[in-house]
Design an enzyme around this catalytic site. Structure first.
Site, PDB file in Angstrom:
ATOM      1  N   HIS A  38     -11.761  -5.286   7.986  1.00  0.00           N
ATOM      2  CA  HIS A  38     -12.378  -5.037   6.679  1.00  0.00           C
ATOM      3  C   HIS A  38     -13.597  -4.130   6.817  1.00  0.00           C
ATOM      4  O   HIS A  38     -14.352  -3.972   5.874  1.00  0.00           O
ATOM      5  CB  HIS A  38     -12.826  -6.355   6.035  1.00  0.00           C
ATOM      6  CG  HIS A  38     -11.709  -7.213   5.547  1.00  0.00           C
ATOM      7  ND1 HIS A  38     -10.820  -7.829   6.373  1.00  0.00           N
ATOM      8  CD2 HIS A  38     -11.330  -7.562   4.286  1.00  0.00           C
ATOM      9  CE1 HIS A  38      -9.948  -8.532   5.665  1.00  0.00           C
ATOM     10  NE2 HIS A  38     -10.234  -8.387   4.393  1.00  0.00           N
ATOM     11  N   GLU A  68       0.812  -1.217   0.000  1.00  0.00           N
ATOM     12  CA  GLU A  68       0.000   0.000   0.000  1.00  0.00           C
ATOM     13  C   GLU A  68       0.844   1.265   0.000  1.00  0.00           C
ATOM     14  O   GLU A  68       0.495   2.246  -0.655  1.00  0.00           O
ATOM     15  CB  GLU A  68      -0.955   0.015   1.195  1.00  0.00           C
ATOM     16  CG  GLU A  68      -2.097  -0.982   1.086  1.00  0.00           C
ATOM     17  CD  GLU A  68      -1.699  -2.414   1.368  1.00  0.00           C
ATOM     18  OE1 GLU A  68      -0.598  -2.621   1.925  1.00  0.00           O
ATOM     19  OE2 GLU A  68      -2.469  -3.336   1.042  1.00  0.00           O
TER      20      GLU A  68
END
Ligand SMILES: Cc1ncc(C[n+]2csc(CCOP(=O)(O)OP(=O)(O)O)c2C)c(N)n1
Ligand SMILES: Cc1ncc(C[n+]2csc(CCOP(=O)(O)OP(=O)(O)O)c2C)c(N)n1
Ligand SMILES: [Mg+2]
Ligand SMILES: [Mg+2]
Lengths: 326, 376, 326, 376
Positions: free
Chosen positions: C129, C60
């Site tokens: 999540h 990321e």
């Protein structure tokens, strides 16, 4: 008792903690041989050895992530992040792991650890060395966030944080690391987490602040009391999460007016939460809007303008006047 | 990278371009080291050989059961293990008492071998906080969701052991995809610099969701990355439980003697989807899957055991029955759990709940009562 | 015109953007061949080639950091972060670089880029999540934060974000990715950033929300109007920073009551800022405290309890009742 | 690690244990490759050779001037260059027109060579926003403060060049300490996987503030880390401007031909403090410093130029005069700048100021007026 600066009080607390509990270990960039870029760990490696005061590679995620493992496996790590702005590369470790490991293991791996970082600006430092982004951590469930405003509290709060069974983000106001001295007992003592300090009693308006700005705000308060005859109450939060709602609400019940002063940028700094909670709990007491005095919502600039970014005395005066003459 | 899905390699021969970082394919299986011996191994007891097999069978049945439960709506998203049983059994079984396991979401097999309860794994994927509970005496870390972020934890755990002079080695598990994250790098570097007693165990199952390892890195192997941290790396056949066991056993012994960390790359393949939300036909071919299936780690080790005279039909039947029994019991624990209690949200967030959270908990209690009473 | 779900509208916007401007490039984990784990980029690599829809390594900070360079050197990158919770390893790139590069180069390197990430919970996903941590980005000067609540806005806001000269954090409410369809024009169109939408006009109380909760809140609003006869105004913020103060203040001037509903945890979620600003600007209008309805200040749990973490219909009802019967 | 400060190595012979990660010392200089030629180089024009020297002299004088200004309270914290002139001149000068430079806080020399104004560097360290301005046509990124975080930017810049078929190579600069950060790893991996036209140029000055490189990593060199990303790494004598120049020139040519990235590790030493806030006597010895001073990159190259007949006293005097003149002018620009305007805080935060910031700017204007008027 001796007269210590804030950074000396931090160093003294670390010495006490290393002495008191051999599970305590300091780690970070330049904390060992160099004694820390602010000298907060000066002399500690010599005294306690390189296994307990450890120079790590330049690797914040590594430092914070390794601290998770150290804490889970029997140690009490006190990692130092050189400046708060350099915690960002390790942010995942803070918010996804440090904050949640007790919860994620349903109590099995509590993390008794203290992440120390100097914060705040106005020391003419380079870019990204002047961050006041405590709000990131205050918004994160599972963390406890502490920021002392004077040497006595610095030592007592740091020792309380190291004793604490859960992770603490311990923010040291670097602008006042050496700004003044107070009496600091040599012995081990703690100052309780979660309790604000009533710095000054007053009747007309409550001013809430923390860290560097406590002292500066107190000066403004004294000046306004002299000049205007107002009676101003000043609270030093000391623990930013969970902050002492009771102390703030009690004061507002009395004064009906409140100003929160922060060095963080305005939008969603802690003052927003205080304003929201006071609005929820004390609306009928309020004689004026809860007023926030903060840095503007722009990045902390290069140093020549930093004094105009952070709350100036003028801005604090304006904030207090606004609620007083509303 | 411009190839479309239907142009994906269809034969394993085409799938041998791992060294070209523009390729689309998985590892050339000729690169897999080791060669299963034909005579009974001498360094591992017959009981342990049988145990390997039994555990692999257990994990496979366990995994399939969870997939069925998931399809029936009784679990949430689940990350299947099938194909990686030898990796998990070989590595976990090489650990000594008191060694520490730091797993990922795909390592249920290894976790159970290290004492994490079967029913807890079920509860976990069932979305229950109870599934997070770790029994006393079990040195297993919570399974990591954010890729590679567990590796610095493992380094810290190993470091703590070293500082406390514990005879404890930490085994950190991770996938091929994890090697691209900064946390892999920082943990490997800590391990090298501080000579930590730990083993980095990479289950290279060829894909990170859809990304083949050939696009994850420009190196030929993952094992060779260890050199960048001053310690040694090694590739093993992750389909061969014995090879995995030996490599991990030796690396643990080395770490326990103070000789520092090792990286082990186990070549393997997940037969199923990445998770139950994934459709692997989007990025893999049937042929590729079939070719890996030919070397099924469970089946092939079963055949070897039989060749060595250590396993037979009777044992197989008996064990299968035991496995099913065990699974039925675990499912019963899950299904028999009382309904989740909303206020458990507040448990274990802090050692002691601060006043504000006590108030929130009370508000939730009220809300639950209202909702249940139909009151508004 | 066709009837699209929200995720289809996102995909359609990305198709339009790739068509309209060849500087646009999508990058991220599994966005190419796989078409994204939510299918938001389905078919786009086939159509536009692997140079414009790029599968990256699992990295990321690399994705976000490379996007900085791409944007500074002539491209218009649209990186995808697979779930908002996985932006944390790249957090430094977001807050120290993406947010500040235009400022740091005094206008030389503006960064026209859009970081897309699904956010919010209640899809029975694994831990981490289901994050609703938009506040981290709202507190960060230099960022623009957008969150659509329906397919039409999703397409128009995403295209507006890609056109925008500055970086946008574009948060997609994954719970309603496929929950319903609306008419979405096939052609290119934009919905302006910084403007709230008046979802429903009302007289007695203002309810402010965004993202997933708009539709759920609207249902509660309808029910309360039926049951209690109250007239409720509902605002969908759409842009979370800078948020549409004018729209909120105007509504509060009219109603004198306001409830903010967010999926983020309470402390220092965006509702705190809205409450603080309303308190500052509309104190004399207020007939009841500004009330916040939010997730509790604990980590988003495993999924069996997630519906009790996020605001329930009951909690929203309670919030509105509290201000109505104050 | 248990050594105390006064036990630090006092002779360079003692400082040769870079391979032992428990050592305290800097690189063994015998490991430095290259051997300055005695005859005039044929691959570099005499003018360029002179230019190298002139620029190194300029940077040194510049650096010393800034240190004096800092001590006089006219600059904030400053990160000195002295000792690293050959690294910065050799690398920046090997760049072609249009190539992109991504520097750190210590790369003022390289930045100025690539067209960043001398006066802007001064204004920057003087804490003025004007020092952030990049002139049109200058392909230099703002100097990076957070260690290694500029490396993914460089990868993105190089990637953009590749996608746009620009003939442009990106040179990313960083220190030895940067190699421990996750961003180093992620950028290196992107460069390898996407075969980016870039050069990773590491100024290994032996220390990251106080940490010697022997404790930063367990590898013998930093150059060898490139192998973990599928491309090549190389060590050069960072004290030899010609060696640096040639290595970077060749790496740029390679990248420009589409042959991907290179890591170059230049061995060097900072003579001064880490920054003006640092006290290097805490962690380095006088002897170590003196031994590096013996191979001063500026002095030694000057001698070679003289040996080759390319430099003499007259030129030296003339150049020194020019340098001082240039510096005086730049300081004059800094000193002559009008006082910083508080509302400039709001400039360039967004392309267009949102309403709320317009209101804040207006409030600041009022505050400034009040404060200046003494009004409250
Ligand atoms: C930091 C982070 N980014 C993205 C994801 C989403 N994600 C979950 S699994 C996965 C792929 C992991 O691949 P690998 O490491 O090879 O492990 P495997 O799933 O193959 O066992 C991704 C991208 C995540 N969990 N964490
Ligand atoms: C992410 C981050 N962590 C910490 C720092 C504080 N810091 C500034 S310079 C420095 C050492 C850098 O060493 P190196 O990369 O070798 O470069 P050098 O200063 O030697 O040129 C550190 C730790 C920082 N700037 N950024
Ligand atoms: Mg994988
Ligand atoms: Mg260095």
């Amino acid at each position: 008792m001796s007269q210590l600066t804030l950074v000396q009080a931090v160093q003294d607390a670390l010495r006490c903690a290393l002495d008191a509990d051999n599970r305590v270990i300091l780690l970070g960039e330049d904390v060992g041989r160099n004694g820390g870029v602010f000298r907060a760990t000066e002399g500690l490696q010599e005294r306690f050895g390189a296994d307990r005061v450890v120079d790590t590679p330049l690797s914040e995620s590594g430092i914070l992530g390794a601290s998770v493992g150290l804490a889970a496996n029997g140690m009490r790590p006190v990692p130092e992040i050189q400046f708060l702005g350099f915690i960002y590369p390790g942010f995942q470790q803070v918010v996804a792991h440090i904050a949640r490991m007790r919860w994620r293991s349903q109590g099995h791996y509590g993390l008794p650890m203290v992440v120390r970082a100097p914060f705040g600006g106005r020391i003419r430092a380079p870019e990204l060395h002047s961050e006041s982004t405590e709000a990131y951590f205050i918004h994160t469930p599972g963390l406890t966030v502490v920021a002392p405003s004077n040497p006595y509290d610095a030592k007592g709060l740091l020792l309380a944080s190291i004793e604490f069974p859960d992770p603490v983000i311990f923010l040291e106001p670097m602008r006042i690391y050496r700004a003044f001295r107070t009496e600091v007992p040599e012995a081990y003592y703690t100052v309780p987490l979660g309790k604000a300090e009533l710095v000054k009693v007053g009747e007309d308006v409550t001013v809430v602040t923390w860290g560097t700005l406590v002292r500066e705000t107190l000066e403004v308060v004294h000046q306004l009391e002299r000049d205007k005859g107002w009676s101003i109450e000043l609270l030093d939060l000391r623990t930013l999460s969970p902050w002492d709602e009771e102390a703030v609400f009690n004061s507002v019940h009395k004064t009906g007016r409140v100003v929160v002063v922060q060095e963080a940028t305005l939008q969603l700094g802690l003052a927003a939460e205080i304003a929201a909670r006071v609005g929820e709990e004390c609306l009928l007491d309020l004689e004026a809007p809860v007023t926030r005095v903060a840095s503007w919502d722009v990045p902390p600039p290069l140093f020549q303008l930093e004094d105009w970014h952070a709350p100036t005395a003028q801005r604090i005066v304006n904030g207090i006047e606004r609620v007083m003459i509303y | 990278m411009s190839k479309k899905v239907d142009e994906a390699p269809t034969k394993m021969d085409e799938a041998s371009s791992m060294t070209q970082n523009t390729g689309d394919s998985t590892v050339n299986k000729e690169q897999i080291p080791a060669n299963p011996e034909t005579s009974v191994p001498q360094d591992v007891s017959p009981e342990l050989l049988q145990f390997f097999y039994k555990q692999m069978v257990f994990i496979r049945e366990f995994d399939r059961r969870l997939l069925r439960l998931q399809r029936a709506g009784r679990l949430g998203t689940y990350a299947p293990v099938e194909g990686q049983e030898a990796c998990q059994v070989g590595s976990a079984q090489a650990m000594r008492e008191g060694d520490f396991l730091v797993p990922t979401y795909r390592d249920s097999g290894a976790m159970m071998l290290r004492g994490f309860p079967v029913s807890s794994v079920l509860l976990y994927w069932n979305g229950r906080l109870e599934g997070l509970q770790i029994p006393a005496g079990v040195s297993v870390f919570p399974l990591a969701i954010p890729i590679a972020s567990q590796l610095p934890h493992a380094a810290g755990i190993a470091w703590a052991a070293k500082l406390q002079h514990k005879d404890q080695v930490t085994l950190a598990m991770f996938g091929d995809g994890a090697t691209s994250e900064g946390d892999f790098h920082e943990a490997m570097n800590f391990a090298g610099v501080f000579q930590l007693p730990m083993v980095f165990f990479c289950e290279n199952n060829q894909y990170a969701i859809s990304l083949p390892v050939s696009r994850q890195t420009a190196t030929e192997t993952l094992a060779e990355k260890a050199a960048a941290y001053g310690f040694s790396g090694q590739r093993v056949d992750g389909g061969d439980v014995l090879a995995v066991y030996r490599a991990v056993r030796d690396a643990i012994a080395k770490a326990a003697m103070g000789q520092g960390p090792t990286l082990i790359e186990a070549l393997t393949y997940r037969y199923g989807a990445h998770t139950t939300s994934d459709d692997p036909t989007k990025y893999r071919t049937e042929e590729e899957l079939a070719s890996w299936r030919q070397q099924d780690p469970v089946v092939s080790f079963g055949s070897r055991l039989r060749q060595w005279g250590l396993w037979g039909d009777a044992q197989e039947q008996q064990w299968q029955a035991q496995v099913q029994e065990k699974l039925i019991q675990a499912v019963a624990v899950m299904e028999g759990s009382p309904p989740a209690r909303p206020t458990d949200l507040f448990e274990h967030v802090y050692a002691q709940l601060p006043p504000r959270l006590r108030a929130q908990k009370a508000a939730l209690e009220k809300e639950v009562a209202q909702a249940r009473g139909g009151v508004q």
